[in-house]
Motif scaffolding. Structure first.
Motif, short mmCIF file in Angstrom:
data_model
loop_
_atom_site.label_atom_id
_atom_site.label_comp_id
_atom_site.label_asym_id
_atom_site.label_seq_id
_atom_site.Cartn_x
_atom_site.Cartn_y
_atom_site.Cartn_z
N THR A 115 0.83 -1.21 0.00
CA THR A 115 0.00 0.00 0.00
C THR A 115 0.86 1.25 0.00
N ALA A 116 1.93 1.26 0.76
CA ALA A 116 2.84 2.41 0.78
C ALA A 116 3.44 2.65 -0.61
N ALA A 117 3.83 1.58 -1.29
CA ALA A 117 4.39 1.71 -2.64
C ALA A 117 3.34 2.25 -3.61
N GLU A 118 2.10 1.81 -3.47
CA GLU A 118 1.03 2.29 -4.36
C GLU A 118 0.72 3.76 -4.09
N LEU A 119 0.71 4.16 -2.82
CA LEU A 119 0.48 5.57 -2.49
C LEU A 119 1.59 6.44 -3.09
N ARG A 120 2.83 6.02 -2.92
CA ARG A 120 3.96 6.81 -3.45
C ARG A 120 3.94 6.86 -4.97
N ALA A 121 3.57 5.77 -5.61
CA ALA A 121 3.48 5.76 -7.08
C ALA A 121 2.41 6.74 -7.55
N ASN A 122 1.29 6.77 -6.87
CA ASN A 122 0.24 7.71 -7.26
C ASN A 122 0.62 9.15 -6.92
N LEU A 123 1.32 9.35 -5.82
CA LEU A 123 1.82 10.69 -5.51
C LEU A 123 2.71 11.18 -6.64
N GLU A 124 3.59 10.34 -7.12
CA GLU A 124 4.47 10.73 -8.22
C GLU A 124 3.67 11.09 -9.47
N LEU A 125 2.62 10.34 -9.74
CA LEU A 125 1.80 10.61 -10.93
C LEU A 125 1.05 11.94 -10.84
N THR A 126 0.85 12.46 -9.62
CA THR A 126 0.14 13.73 -9.48
C THR A 126 0.96 14.90 -10.01
N GLY A 127 2.28 14.75 -9.97
CA GLY A 127 3.14 15.85 -10.35
C GLY A 127 3.34 16.86 -9.23
N LEU A 128 2.78 16.59 -8.05
CA LEU A 128 2.91 17.48 -6.90
C LEU A 128 3.94 16.92 -5.93
N ASP A 129 4.51 17.80 -5.10
CA ASP A 129 5.37 17.26 -4.05
C ASP A 129 4.50 16.81 -2.89
N ALA A 130 5.05 15.95 -2.07
CA ALA A 130 4.30 15.35 -0.97
C ALA A 130 3.75 16.40 -0.02
N ASP A 131 4.54 17.43 0.29
CA ASP A 131 4.09 18.45 1.24
C ASP A 131 2.82 19.15 0.77
N ARG A 132 2.76 19.44 -0.53
CA ARG A 132 1.57 20.13 -1.05
C ARG A 132 0.35 19.21 -0.99
N ALA A 133 0.51 17.97 -1.42
CA ALA A 133 -0.61 17.03 -1.37
C ALA A 133 -1.08 16.84 0.07
N GLY A 134 -0.14 16.74 1.00
CA GLY A 134 -0.49 16.59 2.41
C GLY A 134 -1.16 17.81 2.97
N ALA A 135 -0.65 18.99 2.61
CA ALA A 135 -1.23 20.24 3.11
C ALA A 135 -2.68 20.39 2.67
N GLU A 136 -3.01 19.90 1.48
CA GLU A 136 -4.39 19.98 1.01
C GLU A 136 -5.33 19.18 1.91
N LEU A 137 -4.78 18.23 2.65
CA LEU A 137 -5.58 17.42 3.57
C LEU A 137 -5.40 17.85 5.02
N GLY A 138 -4.57 18.87 5.24
CA GLY A 138 -4.32 19.34 6.60
C GLY A 138 -3.32 18.48 7.36
N PHE A 139 -2.51 17.70 6.64
CA PHE A 139 -1.50 16.85 7.26
C PHE A 139 -0.20 17.62 7.39
N ASP A 140 0.40 17.62 8.58
CA ASP A 140 1.74 18.17 8.71
C ASP A 140 2.73 17.10 8.22
N GLY A 141 4.00 17.45 8.19
CA GLY A 141 5.02 16.55 7.65
C GLY A 141 5.09 15.20 8.33
N GLY A 142 5.01 15.19 9.66
CA GLY A 142 5.08 13.94 10.41
C GLY A 142 3.88 13.05 10.14
N ARG A 143 2.72 13.66 10.14
CA ARG A 143 1.50 12.88 9.89
C ARG A 143 1.50 12.34 8.47
#
Length: 99
Positions: free
Chosen positions: A11-39
């Protein structure tokens, strides 16, 4: 509903693969959900994360991938069939939609 080590890794590999396909960095995708870096790190690793957060990120990434005109990497554990079971264990939240 809990995942074994192999399911968490997949599941972690699938999440990361889809994150890469978004073209966004992880921090931006997380911020859109209200997740800080640790979360966000916990959710992406599917380790010690709230299962509802994992589903939320899954759905958000899938939406972002499609918004980018791409096809998401399929999830082998977090399937629609698994969603029905998950909803019996904990409340799932809807991912924000991009306009």
């Amino acid at each position: 509903m809990s995942l074994n080590d192999e399911e968490r890794a997949r599941t972690a590999a699938e999440l990361r693969a889809n994150l890469e396909l978004t073209g966004l960095d992880a921090d931006r995708a997380g911020a859109e959900l209200g997740f800080d870096g640790g979360r966000l790190a916990q959710v992406l690793a599917v380790a010690g994360a709230d299962p509802a957060d994992v589903w939320l990120l899954r759905d958000h990434l899938e939406d972002l991938v499609r918004a980018a005109g791409r096809e998401p990497v399929p999830y082998t554990v977090l399937t629609e069939e698994a969603r029905a079971a998950a909803e019996r264990w904990f409340p799932l939240r809807r991912a924000p939609r991009r306009a």
